[in-house]
Design an enzyme around this catalytic site. Sequence first.
Site, mmCIF file in Angstrom:
data_model
loop_
_atom_site.group_PDB
_atom_site.id
_atom_site.type_symbol
_atom_site.label_atom_id
_atom_site.label_comp_id
_atom_site.label_asym_id
_atom_site.label_seq_id
_atom_site.Cartn_x
_atom_site.Cartn_y
_atom_site.Cartn_z
ATOM 1 N N CYS A 190 -2.932 -2.502 6.347
ATOM 2 C CA CYS A 190 -3.112 -1.176 6.951
ATOM 3 C C CYS A 190 -4.474 -1.063 7.624
ATOM 4 C CB CYS A 190 -2.932 -0.066 5.914
ATOM 5 S SG CYS A 190 -4.042 -0.156 4.506
ATOM 6 N N CYS A 213 0.847 -1.189 0.000
ATOM 7 C CA CYS A 213 0.000 0.000 0.000
ATOM 8 C C CYS A 213 0.885 1.242 0.000
ATOM 9 C CB CYS A 213 -0.899 -0.032 1.235
ATOM 10 S SG CYS A 213 -1.629 1.543 1.659
ATOM 11 N N GLU A 214 0.631 2.174 -0.907
ATOM 12 C CA GLU A 214 1.485 3.352 -0.997
ATOM 13 C C GLU A 214 1.250 4.345 0.141
ATOM 14 O OE1 GLU A 214 -0.845 6.429 -3.952
ATOM 15 O OE2 GLU A 214 0.513 4.984 -4.862
ATOM 16 N N HIS A 215 0.171 4.193 0.885
ATOM 17 C CA HIS A 215 -0.128 5.137 1.960
ATOM 18 C C HIS A 215 0.649 4.829 3.240
ATOM 19 C CE1 HIS A 215 -4.181 5.532 -0.299
ATOM 20 N NE2 HIS A 215 -3.304 6.409 -0.749
ATOM 21 N N HIS A 216 0.827 3.532 3.537
ATOM 22 C CA HIS A 216 1.524 3.149 4.765
ATOM 23 C C HIS A 216 2.696 2.200 4.509
ATOM 24 C CE1 HIS A 216 -2.697 4.073 5.976
ATOM 25 N NE2 HIS A 216 -2.072 4.778 6.897
ATOM 26 N N GLN A 224 -5.164 -0.478 -4.604
ATOM 27 C CA GLN A 224 -5.811 -1.588 -5.311
ATOM 28 C C GLN A 224 -6.575 -1.109 -6.540
ATOM 29 O OE1 GLN A 224 -7.864 -4.384 -2.763
ATOM 30 N NE2 GLN A 224 -9.236 -5.023 -4.394
ATOM 31 N N HIS A 268 -6.006 -5.898 3.330
ATOM 32 C CA HIS A 268 -5.023 -4.830 3.495
ATOM 33 C C HIS A 268 -4.540 -4.773 4.941
ATOM 34 C CE1 HIS A 268 -5.758 -2.646 -0.440
ATOM 35 N NE2 HIS A 268 -6.719 -3.559 -0.421
#
Length: 199
Positions: A159, A88-91, A129, A157
């Site tokens: 996260c 995941c690019e956010h976390h 995703q 996920h």
Amino acid sequence: MSSYANLEEYNIQITNEIKERYLSIIEEIGEETKREGLLKTPERAAKAMLFLTQGYKQDAATILKSAMFEETYNEMVIVKDIELYSLCEHHMLPFFGKAHIAYIPNGRIVGLSKLPRIVDVFARRLQVQERLTEQILDCINETLEPQGVAVVIEASHMCMMMRGVQKQNSVTTTSGFRGSFHREETRNEFLKLISSRLS
């Protein structure tokens, strides 16, 4: 001498730079970097990150073009339950699950092993995703030029599971359709086939 050989290859300069950053992170969170169990952790983490993001150096269209063949078959081709692992690019935490891909040929087919390969190319990047679904879909549609393409991804996920809402049993489903799969009858056939367990 051990017979074990690690066949993975890494750029030494880049690996060392990432290794130093991981070393700093471990120090900043309060760990003892000279502890036996952590001595090689920065290097291992650097190599793991390079492996998990190797998709940036790969071209999915080239992979598809390497195994395209002229063929008159024009019914649905499905490869389902393709395992995928991404970050995941956010976390920068993992998400993982399965991709289901279908296409209807328009004079050309592609080697079946290439569809899981392009899933890996796009999954081995920092991702969301939704974008992953679109990238797989567009690559097949633009490269193979079939009558239609469909992609469904089901993923969990970390996260959401390890932090934040901490919902361990949630699954996210994304889908995309091109060409003839916009027809309800064709789309429903695909969705029925990927949900069935054929003996």
